[in-house]
Write an enzyme that holds these catalytic residues in place. Structure first.
Site, PDB file in Angstrom:
ATOM      1  N   ASN A   9       0.767  -1.197   0.019  1.00 14.67           N
ATOM      2  CA  ASN A   9      -0.022   0.095  -0.007  1.00 14.67           C
ATOM      3  C   ASN A   9       0.939   1.206  -0.075  1.00 14.67           C
ATOM      4  OD1 ASN A   9      -1.628   1.986   0.391  1.00 14.67           O
ATOM      5  ND2 ASN A   9      -2.345   1.413   2.693  1.00 14.67           N
ATOM      6  N   LYS A  11       0.176   4.072  -0.174  1.00 16.20           N
ATOM      7  CA  LYS A  11      -0.485   5.433   0.265  1.00 16.20           C
ATOM      8  C   LYS A  11      -0.331   6.507  -0.572  1.00 16.20           C
ATOM      9  CE  LYS A  11      -0.125   3.293   4.783  1.00 16.20           C
ATOM     10  NZ  LYS A  11      -0.156   3.383   6.217  1.00 16.20           N
ATOM     11  N   HIS A  97      -9.607   1.412   4.608  1.00 16.06           N
ATOM     12  CA  HIS A  97      -8.250   1.674   5.336  1.00 16.06           C
ATOM     13  C   HIS A  97      -8.509   2.407   6.502  1.00 16.06           C
ATOM     14  CE1 HIS A  97      -4.428   2.660   6.398  1.00 16.06           C
ATOM     15  NE2 HIS A  97      -3.911   1.579   6.066  1.00 16.06           N
ATOM     16  N   GLU A  99      -7.044   4.751   7.690  1.00 15.08           N
ATOM     17  CA  GLU A  99      -6.691   6.232   7.623  1.00 15.08           C
ATOM     18  C   GLU A  99      -7.727   6.903   6.841  1.00 15.08           C
ATOM     19  OE1 GLU A  99      -2.936   5.384   5.468  1.00 15.08           O
ATOM     20  OE2 GLU A  99      -1.937   5.059   7.239  1.00 15.08           O
ATOM     21  N   GLU A 169      -5.488  -4.887  10.670  1.00 16.08           N
ATOM     22  CA  GLU A 169      -4.608  -3.881  10.831  1.00 16.08           C
ATOM     23  C   GLU A 169      -5.005  -2.971  12.279  1.00 16.08           C
ATOM     24  OE1 GLU A 169      -2.539  -2.701   7.070  1.00 16.08           O
ATOM     25  OE2 GLU A 169      -4.346  -1.482   7.273  1.00 16.08           O
ATOM     26  N   GLY A 175       2.078   2.398  10.769  1.00 18.85           N
ATOM     27  CA  GLY A 175       3.109   3.435  10.735  1.00 18.85           C
ATOM     28  C   GLY A 175       3.788   4.091  11.962  1.00 18.85           C
ATOM     29  N   SER A 215       3.101  -1.637  10.337  1.00 21.90           N
ATOM     30  CA  SER A 215       4.370  -1.716  10.530  1.00 21.90           C
ATOM     31  C   SER A 215       5.145  -3.227  10.403  1.00 21.90           C
ATOM     32  CB  SER A 215       4.925  -1.341  12.079  1.00 21.90           C
ATOM     33  OG  SER A 215       4.503  -0.291  12.529  1.00 21.90           O
TER      34      SER A 215
HETATM   35  P1  PGA Z   1       2.685   0.540   7.765  1.00 17.45           P
HETATM   36  O1  PGA Z   1       1.042   0.656   6.843  1.00 17.45           O
HETATM   37  O2  PGA Z   1       3.129  -0.633   7.074  1.00 17.45           O
HETATM   38  O3  PGA Z   1       3.319   1.744   7.050  1.00 17.45           O
HETATM   39  O4  PGA Z   1       2.342   0.422   9.246  1.00 17.45           O
HETATM   40  C1  PGA Z   1       0.553  -0.437   6.983  1.00 17.45           C
HETATM   41  C2  PGA Z   1      -0.951  -0.163   6.265  1.00 17.45           C
HETATM   42  O5  PGA Z   1      -1.518   1.115   6.804  1.00 17.45           O
HETATM   43  O6  PGA Z   1      -1.640  -0.660   5.391  1.00 17.45           O
END
Ligand code: PGA
Length: 258
Positions: A9, A11, A97, A99, A169, A175, A215
């Site tokens: 992803n 982003k 997601h 976010e 997640e 993140g 992460s």
């Molecule tokens: P990250 O993001 O690996 O940077 O923690 C994962 C995600 O949001 O899908």
């Protein structure tokens, strides 16, 4: 047998040129033996879907989007439909997601509409669910996950459900560099499976993919992907580095599905 899925992803990262370069770098770093065993998915920003689609053609890599809108077409400025994604070569789309839930106020109802639309268009939805740190500390996380699943899957038939991929997640691990412990991950994947089994049946859960995200990187991927019930990973930060992302995919190819 279930094939593991490693999804990147990206982003809101990479310019058009950088997206082209990253996909080229991934193609040259990934081996055929990995792609024989694992599905590897790239989800670039909308603007780069065309160039990534062209670049990865014939490579065995798969293409997905990070979001979609739930209408077919019309006056929805700034939105992208499922059919548009299909026409650009996408097979998958990330939905719900955390976010987007948090920053763009996406609701379970919208997520449900998106899943319906995406399935209708023949795309595979990667449905993201996960609890916040507060919800985990208050020990209400199982209820939160159950509600997210139940609401997102309203009126999705058993036949449609066969295509849905779930990504667990925990928001507090995205993140942040924090990881859920392998036992926590396995427990949640088991719980998700139980909820879906209650909503459908065990035939569905036997074949359903549950990815872990938050992460995941090339250092912890072996441990995370070996956790019971983990069928792959949704990778954010580490998917922007070809070597790290390909190393995660390689780990996935060497671990048996449990
Ligand atoms: P990250 O993001 O690996 O940077 O923690 C994962 C995600 O949001 O899908």
């Amino acid at each position: 047998m279930r094939r593991k899925l490693i999804a990147g992803n990206w982003k809101m990262n990479t310019s058009y040129k950088e997206a082209e370069k990253l996909s080229k770098d991934i193609i040259s770093s990934i081996s055929k033996s990995v792609l024989d065993k694992v599905d590897v998915l790239l989800c670039p920003p909308f603007i780069s879907i065309g160039i990534v689609s062209k670049t990865i053609k014939g490579s065995g890599l798969k293409l997905g989007a990070q979001n979609v809108y739930f209408e077919n077409n019309g006056a929805f400025t700034g939105e992208i439909s499922a059919e548009m994604l299909v026409s650009a070569g996408c097979e998958y789309v990330i939905i719900g997601h955390s976010e987007r839930r948090k920053l763009l106020h996406e609701t379970d109802k919208m997520i449900n509409k998106k899943i319906h639309k995406v399935l209708e268009a023949g795309l595979i939805p990667v449905l993201c669910i996960g609890e916040s740190l507060e919800e985990r500390e208050d020990e209400i996380f199982e209820g939160v996950i159950e509600k997210q699943l139940t609401d997102a899957l309203q009126n999705i038939s058993k036949q449609e459900m066969e295509k849905v991929v779930i990504a667990y997640e925990p928001v507090w691990a995205i993140g942040t560099g924090l990881n859920a412990a392998p036992e926590q991950i396995s427990a949640m994947h088991r719980f998700i499976s139980e909820v879906v089994e209650k909503l459908y049946d065990s035939e569905i859960t036997e074949n359903m993919l549950i990815l872990y995200g938050g992460s995941v990187n090339e250092k912890n991927s072996k441990e995370i992907l070996s956790a019971c019930g983990v069928d792959g990973a949704l990778v954010g930060g580490a998917s922007l580095k070809a070597a790290a992302f390909c190393s995660i995919a390689k780990d996935a190819s060497e671990i048996k599905v449990t």
